[in-house]
Enzyme design. Structure first.
Site, PDB file in Angstrom:
ATOM      1  N   PHE A  30       0.829  -1.219   0.000  1.00  0.00           N
ATOM      2  CA  PHE A  30       0.000   0.000   0.000  1.00  0.00           C
ATOM      3  C   PHE A  30       0.859   1.263   0.000  1.00  0.00           C
ATOM      4  O   PHE A  30       0.364   2.330  -0.338  1.00  0.00           O
ATOM      5  CB  PHE A  30      -0.856   0.067   1.279  1.00  0.00           C
ATOM      6  CG  PHE A  30      -1.852  -1.034   1.470  1.00  0.00           C
ATOM      7  CD1 PHE A  30      -3.055  -1.030   0.783  1.00  0.00           C
ATOM      8  CD2 PHE A  30      -1.609  -2.069   2.357  1.00  0.00           C
ATOM      9  CE1 PHE A  30      -3.989  -2.034   0.982  1.00  0.00           C
ATOM     10  CE2 PHE A  30      -2.539  -3.074   2.567  1.00  0.00           C
ATOM     11  CZ  PHE A  30      -3.733  -3.064   1.873  1.00  0.00           C
ATOM     12  N   SER A  47      -0.192   9.631  -2.338  1.00  0.00           N
ATOM     13  CA  SER A  47      -1.483   9.433  -3.003  1.00  0.00           C
ATOM     14  C   SER A  47      -2.339  10.683  -3.153  1.00  0.00           C
ATOM     15  O   SER A  47      -3.560  10.590  -3.241  1.00  0.00           O
ATOM     16  CB  SER A  47      -2.273   8.353  -2.263  1.00  0.00           C
ATOM     17  OG  SER A  47      -2.561   8.798  -0.964  1.00  0.00           O
ATOM     18  N   SER A  84      -4.820   1.890  -8.896  1.00  0.00           N
ATOM     19  CA  SER A  84      -5.855   2.926  -8.771  1.00  0.00           C
ATOM     20  C   SER A  84      -6.644   3.103 -10.062  1.00  0.00           C
ATOM     21  O   SER A  84      -6.099   2.940 -11.165  1.00  0.00           O
ATOM     22  CB  SER A  84      -5.171   4.252  -8.437  1.00  0.00           C
ATOM     23  OG  SER A  84      -6.079   5.319  -8.506  1.00  0.00           O
ATOM     24  N   TYR A  98       0.228  11.023 -10.327  1.00  0.00           N
ATOM     25  CA  TYR A  98      -0.141   9.965  -9.384  1.00  0.00           C
ATOM     26  C   TYR A  98      -0.619   8.729 -10.155  1.00  0.00           C
ATOM     27  O   TYR A  98      -0.112   7.615  -9.963  1.00  0.00           O
ATOM     28  CB  TYR A  98      -1.235  10.462  -8.423  1.00  0.00           C
ATOM     29  CG  TYR A  98      -1.891   9.343  -7.654  1.00  0.00           C
ATOM     30  CD1 TYR A  98      -1.185   8.652  -6.677  1.00  0.00           C
ATOM     31  CD2 TYR A  98      -3.213   8.968  -7.916  1.00  0.00           C
ATOM     32  CE1 TYR A  98      -1.776   7.611  -5.980  1.00  0.00           C
ATOM     33  CE2 TYR A  98      -3.812   7.934  -7.225  1.00  0.00           C
ATOM     34  CZ  TYR A  98      -3.085   7.253  -6.257  1.00  0.00           C
ATOM     35  OH  TYR A  98      -3.673   6.211  -5.585  1.00  0.00           O
ATOM     36  N   LYS A 142       1.171   4.897 -10.682  1.00  0.00           N
ATOM     37  CA  LYS A 142       0.521   3.606 -10.387  1.00  0.00           C
ATOM     38  C   LYS A 142       0.520   2.717 -11.639  1.00  0.00           C
ATOM     39  O   LYS A 142       0.714   1.500 -11.550  1.00  0.00           O
ATOM     40  CB  LYS A 142      -0.916   3.835  -9.894  1.00  0.00           C
ATOM     41  CG  LYS A 142      -0.987   4.475  -8.512  1.00  0.00           C
ATOM     42  CD  LYS A 142      -0.631   3.472  -7.422  1.00  0.00           C
ATOM     43  CE  LYS A 142      -0.654   4.047  -6.034  1.00  0.00           C
ATOM     44  NZ  LYS A 142      -0.364   3.066  -4.989  1.00  0.00           N
TER      45      LYS A 142
HETATM   46  N1  UFG Z   1     -15.572  16.493  -4.009  1.00  0.00           N
HETATM   47  C1  UFG Z   1     -16.216  17.672  -3.683  1.00  0.00           C
HETATM   48  N2  UFG Z   1     -15.805  18.338  -2.571  1.00  0.00           N
HETATM   49  C2  UFG Z   1     -14.794  17.888  -1.754  1.00  0.00           C
HETATM   50  C3  UFG Z   1     -14.145  16.670  -2.094  1.00  0.00           C
HETATM   51  C4  UFG Z   1     -14.562  16.014  -3.235  1.00  0.00           C
HETATM   52  O1  UFG Z   1     -17.121  18.111  -4.378  1.00  0.00           O
HETATM   53  O2  UFG Z   1     -14.482  18.544  -0.741  1.00  0.00           O
HETATM   54  C5  UFG Z   1     -16.023  15.737  -5.191  1.00  0.00           C
HETATM   55  C6  UFG Z   1     -14.950  15.588  -6.240  1.00  0.00           C
HETATM   56  O3  UFG Z   1     -15.020  16.651  -7.162  1.00  0.00           O
HETATM   57  C7  UFG Z   1     -15.301  14.241  -6.848  1.00  0.00           C
HETATM   58  C8  UFG Z   1     -15.943  13.461  -5.712  1.00  0.00           C
HETATM   59  O4  UFG Z   1     -16.322  14.430  -4.743  1.00  0.00           O
HETATM   60  O5  UFG Z   1     -16.268  14.414  -7.836  1.00  0.00           O
HETATM   61  C9  UFG Z   1     -14.995  12.476  -5.062  1.00  0.00           C
HETATM   62  O6  UFG Z   1     -13.782  13.148  -4.747  1.00  0.00           O
HETATM   63  P1  UFG Z   1     -12.644  12.494  -3.846  1.00  0.00           P
HETATM   64  O7  UFG Z   1     -11.557  13.501  -3.704  1.00  0.00           O
HETATM   65  O8  UFG Z   1     -13.252  11.926  -2.613  1.00  0.00           O
HETATM   66  O9  UFG Z   1     -12.158  11.267  -4.715  1.00  0.00           O
HETATM   67  P2  UFG Z   1     -11.582  11.265  -6.209  1.00  0.00           P
HETATM   68  O10 UFG Z   1     -12.641  10.649  -7.043  1.00  0.00           O
HETATM   69  O11 UFG Z   1     -11.018  12.534  -6.656  1.00  0.00           O
HETATM   70  O12 UFG Z   1     -10.309  10.372  -5.964  1.00  0.00           O
HETATM   71  C10 UFG Z   1     -10.292   9.012  -6.018  1.00  0.00           C
HETATM   72  C11 UFG Z   1      -9.175   8.477  -5.146  1.00  0.00           C
HETATM   73  C12 UFG Z   1      -7.836   8.904  -5.698  1.00  0.00           C
HETATM   74  C13 UFG Z   1      -7.739   8.535  -7.154  1.00  0.00           C
HETATM   75  C14 UFG Z   1      -8.889   9.101  -7.924  1.00  0.00           C
HETATM   76  C15 UFG Z   1      -8.870   8.652  -9.357  1.00  0.00           C
HETATM   77  O13 UFG Z   1      -9.333   8.942  -3.833  1.00  0.00           O
HETATM   78  O14 UFG Z   1      -6.819   8.250  -4.967  1.00  0.00           O
HETATM   79  O15 UFG Z   1     -10.113   8.654  -7.352  1.00  0.00           O
HETATM   80  O16 UFG Z   1      -9.693   9.437 -10.129  1.00  0.00           O
HETATM   81  F1  UFG Z   1      -6.607   9.021  -7.681  1.00  0.00           F
END
Ligand code: UFG
Length: 321
Positions: free
Chosen positions: A71, A75, A115, A139, A143
């Site tokens: 892991f 990230s 990922s 990132y 991966k």
């Molecule tokens: N979002 C918000 N507000 C926030 C946080 C997130 O609106 O404060 C939205 C983002 O725009 C996204 C969704 O919620 O649409 C999910 O966002 P996250 O940051 O929780 O997760 P991500 O989809 O960006 O990230 C995940 C993994 C990463 C990986 C990525 C690949 O956590 O490790 O998917 O696309 F790289």
């Protein structure tokens, strides 16, 4: 069987180490505590405080080990755009050093934390393991580079490897010594941010102009305990000379607004939010095709979004302000 859990003081790694111990595995943890937390290190595990980049620490962590769950990584997507060198070094070079040390010791089993970021902006959903890989940030590229590294290592050196491509991991695990939960700094993930939102510091929804039904982004959320189950099953499915890549998600998507609604139900109040600009690099919709996880591993997720939200809520004990 003794398993080395790299990154075992982080969110997912700490829960994995605790669950492995509870299921009778012996566990060694390698973590440099750069983003992990010493209080999350599972009691009962052997702990090596060191980095993947320190060969001596990796050698010592591999003593007596039969298989590795890897892991340990940087990230943060945003940070990877600002400081890509850290991602190439820790994620790619760190894995190269780990594989070299495993080769020297004749350890031939590895399960790797890949990922959905390896796919980038998908042309269509659901995303299968055969979908195009075109990461949109360093990132995801790092991966993907490790996935390629494992394919060649399996062929050349007869290791058994499985890369598990996570979609959005959420929830928490209540171990015998307490909750193991997400505690990133900064916290970028949606569910903890939704649960932290107050009227003074509302959730920022990154865009409400997406091409989706309610105009907010859709993601595929998977509970951390279901995710770890898939790793433990994978340990038993490794085949010498083969590298398999397998998506892990729930196979269905929830919009940001649906997550906000689910959280409001759990906490019993409205979640204050404001809509801001889109976050650079966010795709509109990410949903996994999890047929391979079902067929190859015999795995299926069992905990839904409501459980992910309530476990996060309980574990983070966020006070109602
Ligand atoms: N979002 C918000 N507000 C926030 C946080 C997130 O609106 O404060 C939205 C983002 O725009 C996204 C969704 O919620 O649409 C999910 O966002 P996250 O940051 O929780 O997760 P991500 O989809 O960006 O990230 C995940 C993994 C990463 C990986 C990525 C690949 O956590 O490790 O998917 O696309 F790289």
């Amino acid at each position: 069987m003794r398993v080395l859990v790299t990154g075992g003081a982080g969110y997912i790694g700490s829960a994995a180490a605790a669950i492995l111990l509870e299921r009778g595995y012996e566990v060694t943890i390698l973590d440099d505590l750069s983003t992990g937390h010493s209080e999350l290190v599972a009691p009962g595990a052997k702990f090596v405080d060191g980095s993947l980049l320190q060969k001596a620490a990796v050698d010592s962590a591999l003593e007596g080990v039969d298989a590795v769950i890897h892991f340990g990584a940087k990230s943060l997507v945003g940070e990877s755009v600002q400081k890509p060198e850290i991602y190439w070094n820790t994620n790619v070079n760190g894995t190269r050093i780990l594989l070299e040390a495993m080769r020297e010791k004749g350890i031939k089993k590895i399960v790797f934390s890949s990922s959905a970021a390896t796919y980038g902006e998908p042309k269509s959903v659901p995303i299968t393991e055969g979908s195009e890989t075109k990461p949109t940030n360093p990132y995801g590229a790092s991966k993907l580079a490790v996935d390629y590294m494992l394919t060649s290592e399996a062929i050349a050196h007869e290791i058994g490897a499985i890369s598990l491509r996570y979609f959005n991991v959420a929830g928490a695990y209540k171990s015998q010594s307490g909750w193991l939960t997400e505690n990133h700094n900064p916290e970028t993930h949606l569910i903890p941010n939704v649960l932290k939102a107050t009227s003074d510091n509302p959730l920022k929804i990154f865009g409400a102009d997406w091409p989706t039904a309610d105009k907010t982004c859709i993601r595929d959320y998977v509970h951390v305990v279901d995710l770890i189950d898939a790793h433990i099953i994978s340990l038993e499915k490794l085949i010498a000379g083969k590298h398999e890549i397998i998506n892990l998600g729930c196979g269905s998507g929830y919009s940001v607004k649906q997550v906000v609604d689910a959280a409001a139900k759990t906490v019993g109040r409205e979640i204050p939010f404001v809509v801001t600009d889109r976050r650079p690099g966010d795709p509109a919709v990410l949903i996994a095709d999890i047929s391979k996880a079902k067929n190859y591993l015999g795995w299926a997720p069992t905990r839904d979004l409501a459980v992910m939200v309530s476990d996060t809520w309980e574990s983070q004990n966020v006070s109602n302000k």
